[in-house]
Design an enzyme around this catalytic site. Structure first.
Site, PDB file in Angstrom:
ATOM      1  N   SER A  31       0.480  -1.326   0.387  1.00 24.25           N
ATOM      2  CA  SER A  31       0.154  -0.313  -0.207  1.00 24.25           C
ATOM      3  C   SER A  31       1.168   0.953  -0.298  1.00 24.25           C
ATOM      4  CB  SER A  31      -1.175   0.060   1.554  1.00 24.25           C
ATOM      5  OG  SER A  31      -1.842  -1.270   1.472  1.00 24.25           O
ATOM      6  N   HIS A  62      -3.152   0.736  -4.571  1.00 30.00           N
ATOM      7  CA  HIS A  62      -2.903  -0.813  -5.558  1.00 30.00           C
ATOM      8  C   HIS A  62      -3.294  -0.373  -7.042  1.00 30.00           C
ATOM      9  CE1 HIS A  62      -1.500  -2.913  -1.533  1.00 30.00           C
ATOM     10  NE2 HIS A  62      -2.534  -2.071  -0.802  1.00 30.00           N
ATOM     11  N   HIS A  84      -5.901  -8.912  -1.413  1.00 29.64           N
ATOM     12  CA  HIS A  84      -5.385  -9.107  -0.141  1.00 29.64           C
ATOM     13  C   HIS A  84      -6.890  -9.959   0.239  1.00 29.64           C
ATOM     14  CE1 HIS A  84      -4.019  -5.315  -0.517  1.00 29.64           C
ATOM     15  NE2 HIS A  84      -3.183  -5.597   1.045  1.00 29.64           N
ATOM     16  N   TYR A  86      -8.832 -10.085   2.114  1.00 26.29           N
ATOM     17  CA  TYR A  86     -10.328  -9.100   2.978  1.00 26.29           C
ATOM     18  C   TYR A  86     -10.969  -9.109   1.530  1.00 26.29           C
ATOM     19  CZ  TYR A  86      -7.550  -4.970   2.074  1.00 26.29           C
ATOM     20  OH  TYR A  86      -6.636  -3.821   1.729  1.00 26.29           O
ATOM     21  N   GLU A  87     -10.404  -8.544   1.162  1.00 27.92           N
ATOM     22  CA  GLU A  87     -10.829  -8.740  -0.477  1.00 27.92           C
ATOM     23  C   GLU A  87     -12.012  -9.466  -0.593  1.00 27.92           C
ATOM     24  OE1 GLU A  87      -9.155  -6.471  -3.785  1.00 27.92           O
ATOM     25  OE2 GLU A  87      -7.046  -6.250  -2.708  1.00 27.92           O
ATOM     26  N   ALA A 114       3.142  -2.004   4.392  1.00 28.16           N
ATOM     27  CA  ALA A 114       2.061  -1.001   4.975  1.00 28.16           C
ATOM     28  C   ALA A 114       1.606  -1.160   6.517  1.00 28.16           C
ATOM     29  CB  ALA A 114       1.531   0.165   4.534  1.00 28.16           C
ATOM     30  N   MET A 215      -1.609  -6.891   6.823  1.00 23.28           N
ATOM     31  CA  MET A 215      -3.233  -7.234   6.289  1.00 23.28           C
ATOM     32  C   MET A 215      -2.084  -8.406   5.343  1.00 23.28           C
ATOM     33  SD  MET A 215      -6.083  -4.994   6.862  1.00 23.28           S
ATOM     34  CE  MET A 215      -5.981  -3.908   8.385  1.00 23.28           C
ATOM     35  N   SER A 216      -1.024  -9.181   5.017  1.00 21.68           N
ATOM     36  CA  SER A 216      -0.505  -9.184   4.231  1.00 21.68           C
ATOM     37  C   SER A 216       0.793 -10.051   4.336  1.00 21.68           C
ATOM     38  CB  SER A 216      -0.093  -8.501   2.711  1.00 21.68           C
ATOM     39  OG  SER A 216       0.871  -7.292   3.157  1.00 21.68           O
ATOM     40  N   ASN A 239       1.607   3.370  10.605  1.00 17.22           N
ATOM     41  CA  ASN A 239       0.755   4.443  11.823  1.00 17.22           C
ATOM     42  C   ASN A 239       1.060   4.053  12.938  1.00 17.22           C
ATOM     43  OD1 ASN A 239      -0.928   2.225   9.974  1.00 17.22           O
ATOM     44  ND2 ASN A 239      -1.360   2.317  12.136  1.00 17.22           N
ATOM     45  N   HIS A 253      -6.988   4.720   6.770  1.00 18.96           N
ATOM     46  CA  HIS A 253      -6.013   4.093   5.388  1.00 18.96           C
ATOM     47  C   HIS A 253      -5.478   5.561   4.661  1.00 18.96           C
ATOM     48  CE1 HIS A 253      -5.095   1.623   1.967  1.00 18.96           C
ATOM     49  NE2 HIS A 253      -5.895   2.478   1.392  1.00 18.96           N
TER      50      HIS A 253
HETATM   51  N1  HPA Z   1      -3.120  -2.892  10.715  1.00 24.19           N
HETATM   52  C1  HPA Z   1      -3.132  -3.961  10.307  1.00 24.19           C
HETATM   53  N2  HPA Z   1      -3.151  -3.326   8.890  1.00 24.19           N
HETATM   54  C2  HPA Z   1      -2.292  -1.809   8.841  1.00 24.19           C
HETATM   55  C3  HPA Z   1      -1.888  -0.620   9.636  1.00 24.19           C
HETATM   56  C4  HPA Z   1      -3.227  -1.202  11.193  1.00 24.19           C
HETATM   57  O1  HPA Z   1      -2.226  -0.673  12.048  1.00 24.19           O
HETATM   58  N3  HPA Z   1      -0.898  -0.118   9.255  1.00 24.19           N
HETATM   59  C5  HPA Z   1      -1.433  -1.001   7.334  1.00 24.19           C
HETATM   60  N4  HPA Z   1      -1.929  -1.814   7.379  1.00 24.19           N
END
Ligand code: HPA
Length: 278
Positions: A31, A62, A84, A86-87, A114, A215-216, A239, A253
């Site tokens: 990402s 993406h 992903h 989750y998609e 990310a 998440m990947s 973050n 996001h």
């Molecule tokens: N949590 C999960 N996935 C993420 C995060 C997060 O804080 N930041 C970027 N991808």
């Protein structure tokens, strides 16, 4: 849904119609980190939609193409964006591109993502080299190796003690030192998402020994190791993780994509350094 060797080969045939280059290094750009692929020389970009079986990413940030070209003298196949779990894709679909890269002749895969910083010493804009992972999604049953095993590709029961290649990690540290970039090394935990974590989940993940959450990656790494490819992976900390309820702050996001802008030049310097010395 399971794929067969024929499916990988069909995708490879389609890719070979577009370029004669024979990539040996695969890059997966997460990402907000995709712009590195725009710097490949003599590049050919193939939209994922033109490659049979390839899952399309529906996520903003993406862009969805495979870019093949030269980077630091290596022929590289770069996934500019990824799909992903989750998609709504299965783990087999999400990891199909890794299998295709293997069938294409790639023997070294470098993945980026990310991630939220769980380790309190990490700051937004930092990079963390993975030296291990916790595959929460896989442990809960959604593992890409579930299903029939093709013994000609890899073993039914894959050992995971030597997953993140020690030599590649060393090259990454050398590259980071050369340009004065801080490169942490730590444990990535993979969750299904798509929601960000609750404060209680953050405190639990920290307690488990994870340094960054995303998440990947973990499932892609498993499939790459199953096929015997060398693996390096790097998280960009995009973050802070919010660990107290009723905080004024909330992960989102937009900040993930914003941090990507700071991260891309740092990540690029490290990846270029690694490729130069491969
Ligand atoms: N949590 C999960 N996935 C993420 C995060 C997060 O804080 N930041 C970027 N991808």
């Amino acid at each position: 849904m399971t794929y067969s060797r024929q499916d990988y080969n069909q995708a490879v045939e389609q890719i070979r119609l577009k370029t004669d280059l024979q990539p040996t290094v695969g890059l997966v750009l997460g990402s907000g980190l995709g712009s590195l692929a725009d710097t490949l020389e003599n590049r050919v970009a193939i939209p994922y939609a033109e490659i049979p079986g390839w899952p399309l990413s529906t996520v903003h940030g993406h862009s969805g193409q495979l870019v093949i070209g030269y980077l630091e003298g290596q022929v590289v196949a770069a996934q500019q964006g990824r799909a992903h779990f989750y998609e709504g894709y299965t783990m087999q679909q999400v990891t199909f591109p890794i299998r295709v890269m293997h069938a294409l002749g790639v023997n070294t895969v470098i993945l980026t993502n990310a991630a939220g910083g769980l380790n309190k010493n990490y700051h937004v804009g930092d990079l963390m080299l993975l030296n291990d992972h916790i595959n929460f999604v896989g442990m809960a049953g959604s593992n890409p190796l579930v299903g029939p095993n093709d013994d000609s590709v890899g073993p039914r029961f894959l050992g995971m003690a030597q997953t993140y290649d020690r030599d590649l990690r060393q090259l990454a540290h050398q590259a980071a030192d050369q340009v004065g970039i801080t490169l942490h090394e730590g444990v990535y935990v993979c969750l299904a998402g798509p929601n960000f974590e609750t404060p209680a989940e953050i405190r639990m993940l920290r307690g488990m020994g994870a340094d960054a959450v995303g998440m990947s990656t973990a499932h892609e790494v498993i499939v790459a190791r199953h096929a015997g490819m060398r693996v390096m992976a790097c998280s960009g900390i995009t973050n802070e993780c919010i660990d107290q309820v009723d905080s004024e702050l909330e992960a989102n996001h937009e900040e993930v994509l914003e941090a990507g802008k700071v991260l891309v030049p740092r990540l690029t310097a490290i990846l270029r350094g690694v490729l130069r010395t491969l």
